[in-house]
Design a protein around this motif. Structure first.
Motif, PDB file in Angstrom:
ATOM      1  N   PRO A  97       0.826  -1.225   0.000  1.00 23.45           N
ATOM      2  CA  PRO A  97       0.000   0.000   0.000  1.00 23.45           C
ATOM      3  C   PRO A  97       0.850   1.262   0.000  1.00 23.45           C
ATOM      4  O   PRO A  97       1.793   1.404   0.783  1.00 23.45           O
ATOM      5  CB  PRO A  97      -0.816  -0.120   1.292  1.00 23.45           C
ATOM      6  N   GLY A  98       0.502   2.183  -0.887  1.00 26.77           N
ATOM      7  CA  GLY A  98       1.172   3.468  -0.929  1.00 26.77           C
ATOM      8  C   GLY A  98       2.602   3.430  -1.407  1.00 26.77           C
ATOM      9  O   GLY A  98       3.350   4.389  -1.165  1.00 26.77           O
ATOM     10  N   MET A  99       2.991   2.363  -2.112  1.00 23.79           N
ATOM     11  CA  MET A  99       4.372   2.227  -2.581  1.00 23.79           C
ATOM     12  C   MET A  99       4.425   2.293  -4.104  1.00 23.79           C
ATOM     13  O   MET A  99       3.527   1.772  -4.784  1.00 23.79           O
ATOM     14  CB  MET A  99       4.979   0.899  -2.116  1.00 23.79           C
ATOM     15  N   VAL A 100       5.476   2.917  -4.616  1.00 22.16           N
ATOM     16  CA  VAL A 100       5.700   2.985  -6.058  1.00 22.16           C
ATOM     17  C   VAL A 100       7.154   2.673  -6.355  1.00 22.16           C
ATOM     18  O   VAL A 100       8.054   3.004  -5.569  1.00 22.16           O
ATOM     19  CB  VAL A 100       5.325   4.379  -6.636  1.00 22.16           C
ATOM     20  N   LEU A 101       7.367   2.008  -7.477  1.00 22.04           N
ATOM     21  CA  LEU A 101       8.719   1.762  -7.973  1.00 22.04           C
ATOM     22  C   LEU A 101       9.150   2.937  -8.840  1.00 22.04           C
ATOM     23  O   LEU A 101       8.386   3.396  -9.701  1.00 22.04           O
ATOM     24  CB  LEU A 101       8.769   0.470  -8.785  1.00 22.04           C
ATOM     25  N   ILE A 102      10.368   3.416  -8.619  1.00 20.83           N
ATOM     26  CA  ILE A 102      10.900   4.558  -9.367  1.00 20.83           C
ATOM     27  C   ILE A 102      12.129   4.092 -10.140  1.00 20.83           C
ATOM     28  O   ILE A 102      13.086   3.576  -9.543  1.00 20.83           O
ATOM     29  CB  ILE A 102      11.258   5.720  -8.428  1.00 20.83           C
ATOM     30  N   PHE A 103      12.100   4.271 -11.446  1.00 20.11           N
ATOM     31  CA  PHE A 103      13.208   3.899 -12.321  1.00 20.11           C
ATOM     32  C   PHE A 103      13.901   5.183 -12.790  1.00 20.11           C
ATOM     33  O   PHE A 103      13.256   6.070 -13.363  1.00 20.11           O
ATOM     34  CB  PHE A 103      12.697   3.103 -13.529  1.00 20.11           C
ATOM     35  N   SER A 104      15.209   5.270 -12.544  1.00 22.43           N
ATOM     36  CA  SER A 104      15.980   6.462 -12.897  1.00 22.43           C
ATOM     37  C   SER A 104      16.865   6.190 -14.099  1.00 22.43           C
ATOM     38  O   SER A 104      17.090   5.043 -14.492  1.00 22.43           O
ATOM     39  CB  SER A 104      16.828   6.918 -11.706  1.00 22.43           C
TER      40      SER A 104
END
Length: 695
Positions: free
Chosen positions: A545-552
């Protein structure tokens, strides 16, 4: 004794005033001479002594500018070092399994307990829990470049697209794989169209494909007879007798499919518990019913001069609201359009001179909606809950969102039933996973949020100046309980959350609650010093819940908690990609399990270049959130079924009254005796409920 005036040269060196000796001013400021105000300003002694001629004065300025700029850089680096000292380095987790591939995958998709990977001449099917390949199909004429998979109850609909733009439908039922149809495959290659975009309804009842070819673009909508497919598979013999003369699938390889099962280089620590390795077989002898063609939609015609002879004809055209707001039904004549264009070209002639680029084909974005309140439906048509009934579409550079009813046949005329005009061209739209919320992003950076189930407009929010939306992703509504994000187990209305990735690599959280209107919060700002840290992709994680994966851009993958706007951990996987090119991560996140998969590559040798794809082997790396200590508790305790009572303040009044009444009943069973006391307690509880409802 020296004179008061002293030596003139000494006076010139020591005086701090540009003019003669000091005079005692008058006591009132109003009597002071205004012309002499500049005489009482202190000047630097060195300025009078060091008046340099050219070009030394210019050199002096350059040297001073160099020293000033160097000092600014030193201060920036010092401040950055102080910030880095306070940074908390996140925990870095490595993949728990790896799938070795012979070639770069042509897309990945996850459905139920299966992983589908596009490859040479077909696609492969893997067990999602142990990463073992259980089937591979290599029967196409060209490689697969993208693949989709949709849940159809316990079955899966697989939709791969190859390099020629041909889209095919496959149906996976238990241990059998069926080929349904190649939607746009033709015998004459010169007439071959290309599928550029597709969308399948949530329950697999409808499918829409955007094609382009011969300088034209159009959208085709099909109804998928999934109930008939189940009957045909239950009675395969009767189906074969009815379709003896059906056209067989033309394949470039033999009919027998290649089925292999391989071991991965390192298996996950969890054992498969939801699916066993199946011996999937390709059923080429059984032909399932074909999808039913519904309609073909083309881009709206450019607005031109009116064909109506009187305003009454215009009102008669829109009296049933059909076409109202589309801009097509107007009373502007061709002469007026020509005069307007002449005035425009005359005013902006200098800006319009030069070569004109050819206008690209119009592209479209489309979604399936599950509420019939967007269009007018016939009285004899009954809509079922959970089944798509409306198709919404908007074309690039247009202000309008058109709605088409799906309750029609092929013989019916293709016309839109409703249209939503916007103040600026719509550049992007997104639906929530439950198909209840809609977000429209306009060209001017304005975001419009709708609750389609209730027909409620959350409001409009403008992104910061200079920020334009690159992608938008809805988050399932969550609450923060004792410092942990959890999903409520009761229905939540008039609440929406989404993350917006802008073109300047900044990340924003947009929330809306009831009539309060949407608000925007910056999660990650625009990078200024280190551009390699810019965000290139974002993906929500339904299992957390409330988590996102961030790709840089620097190939880093981090997990962020949007409630705290902080990074929890990072995921590491070998990559082999030219640094000069922007990174386009290929990944898949499971909607039902705590897994996500990421494409990477291993260098062939220690001395080989890691930026040359030819010197690497492709792999798909497998991450299981439950294998990591920091995420294990979050993944297993993300529901609120055990803590629903802790969120009673979020419940409506009726639910709270019901909880109070149920608690009083439980207490009375142990304390109250006799029917009179029991009926008295019940009357009191009813009075309490009515009083709360009044408030």
């Amino acid at each position: 004794m020296s004179s008061f005036k002293g030596n003139q040269a000494q006076k010139h060196r020591l005086s701090v005033y540009p003019k003669g000796p000091l005079e005692i001013p008058s006591p009132t400021e109003a009597d002071w001479p205004k012309d002499d105000e500049k005489d009482f300003v202190f000047k630097d002694l060195d300025q009078e002594l060091d008046s340099l001629p050219q070009p030394y004065r210019m050199i002096n300025k350059l040297v001073n500018h160099l020293f000033n700029r160097s000092w600014e850089i030193i201060e920036e680096r010092d401040s950055l070092r102080e910030v880095e000292k306070n940074w908390i380095v996140p925990a870095i987790y490595h993949p728990v399994a790896e799938i070795r591939l012979d070639k770069m995958p042509g897309g990945m998709a996850v459905s139920h307990d299966y992983l589908f990977i596009g490859g040479p001449k077909g696609f492969s099917i893997y067990n999602l829990h142990n990463c073992k390949r259980i089937y591979v199909l290599e029967k196409f004429k060209s490689d697969v470049i993208s693949i989709w998979a949709t849940d159809l109850g316990n079955d899966v609909l697989i939709v791969p697209i190859d390099e020629m733009g041909i889209v095919r439908l496959f149906y996976l039922c238990k241990d059998s794989l069926y080929h349904i149809k190649a939607i746009n495959e033709v015998d004459d290659s010169s007439k071959q169209s290309t599928c550029v975009k597709m969308e399948i309804s949530q329950n697999g009842d409808y499918a829409a494909f955007l094609f382009q070819g011969a300088g034209d673009v159009w959208l085709e909508v099909y109804k998928l007879p999934k109930e008939i497919w189940l009957k045909e598979m239950e009675h395969p013999q009767s189906t074969l007798n009815q379709k003896k003369k059906a056209k067989q699938l033309q394949l470039s390889t033999p009919d027998s499919a290649v089925t292999e099962s391989i071991e991965t280089s390192s298996g996950p620590s969890v054992s498969p518990n939801s699916v066993q390795d199946l011996n999937i077989s390709f059923k080429s002898d059984l032909k399932l019913s074909l999808p039913v063609f519904l309609m073909k939609i083309k881009p709206p015609k450019p607005i031109a001069g009116t064909t109506f002879k009187s305003p009454l004809e215009v009102f008669a055209k829109v009296e049933d609201y059909v076409g109202l707001g589309s801009g097509q039904n107007h009373f502007i004549k061709d002469v007026q359009w020509e005069q307007h264009m002449e005035t425009f070209y005359a005013s902006y002639k200098k800006h319009l001179e030069g070569e004109w680029e050819e206008e690209p084909l119009s592209m479209a974005t489309f979604h399936f909606f599950y509420t019939n309140s967007l269009t007018t439906m016939p009285m004899d048509v009954k809509s079922s809950s959970g089944i798509a009934c409306v198709l919404g579409i908007h074309w690039n550079g247009r202000h309008n969102l058109f709605f088409y009813s799906l309750n029609k046949t092929q013989k019916d005329k293709t016309e839109y039933e409703n249209v939503w005009p916007c103040a600026a061209p719509i550049v992007m739209s997104q639906m929530s996973s439950f198909s209840s919320d809609l977000a429209l992003v306009c060209e001017d950076g304005v975001l419009v949020l709708w609750d389609l189930t209730e027909g409620f407009l959350f409001g409009v929010v403008a992104l910061p100046e200079g920020c334009f939306c690159q992608s938008i992703h809805f988050l399932r509504f969550f609450l923060v309980h004792e410092g942990q994000n959890v999903y409520p187990d009761y229905p939540v209305k008039f609440e929406v959350m989404c993350v917006v990735l802008c073109t300047n690599a900044s990340l924003h959280l947009v929330t809306a609650s009831g009539t309060q209107g949407p608000t925007s919060k910056v999660l990650v700002g625009r990078p200024v010093m280190h551009m390699e840290e810019a965000i290139c992709a974002v993906a929500p994680v339904p299992a957390l819940p409330g988590m996102v994966l961030i790709f840089s851009r620097n190939h880093s993958v981090t997990l962020m908690d949007v409630a705290k706007a902080e990074v929890l951990c990072a995921f590491s996987a070998p990559t082999c990609h030219p640094q000069a090119l922007p990174w386009k991560p290929l990944f898949a996140v499971s909607p039902h399990h705590p897994y996500f998969l990421l494409h990477g590559a291993h260098p062939l040798g220690q001395n080989t270049s890691t930026e040359d794809p030819k010197n690497s082997t492709d792999s798909v790396f497998y991450f299981n959130f439950e294998d990591y200590l920091l995420l294990k508790d979050i993944s297993k305790n993300y529901t609120t079924s055990q803590m629903a009572a802790n969120f009673s303040q979020m419940l409506p009044v009726e639910k709270r009254c019901e909880q109070v009444f149920q608690k009083s009943i439980q207490m009375s069973k142990t304390q109250m005796k006799g029917p009179e006391q029991w009926s008295r307690l019940r009357r009191y509880s009813i009075m309490l409920q009515k009083e709360l409802l009044k408030r």
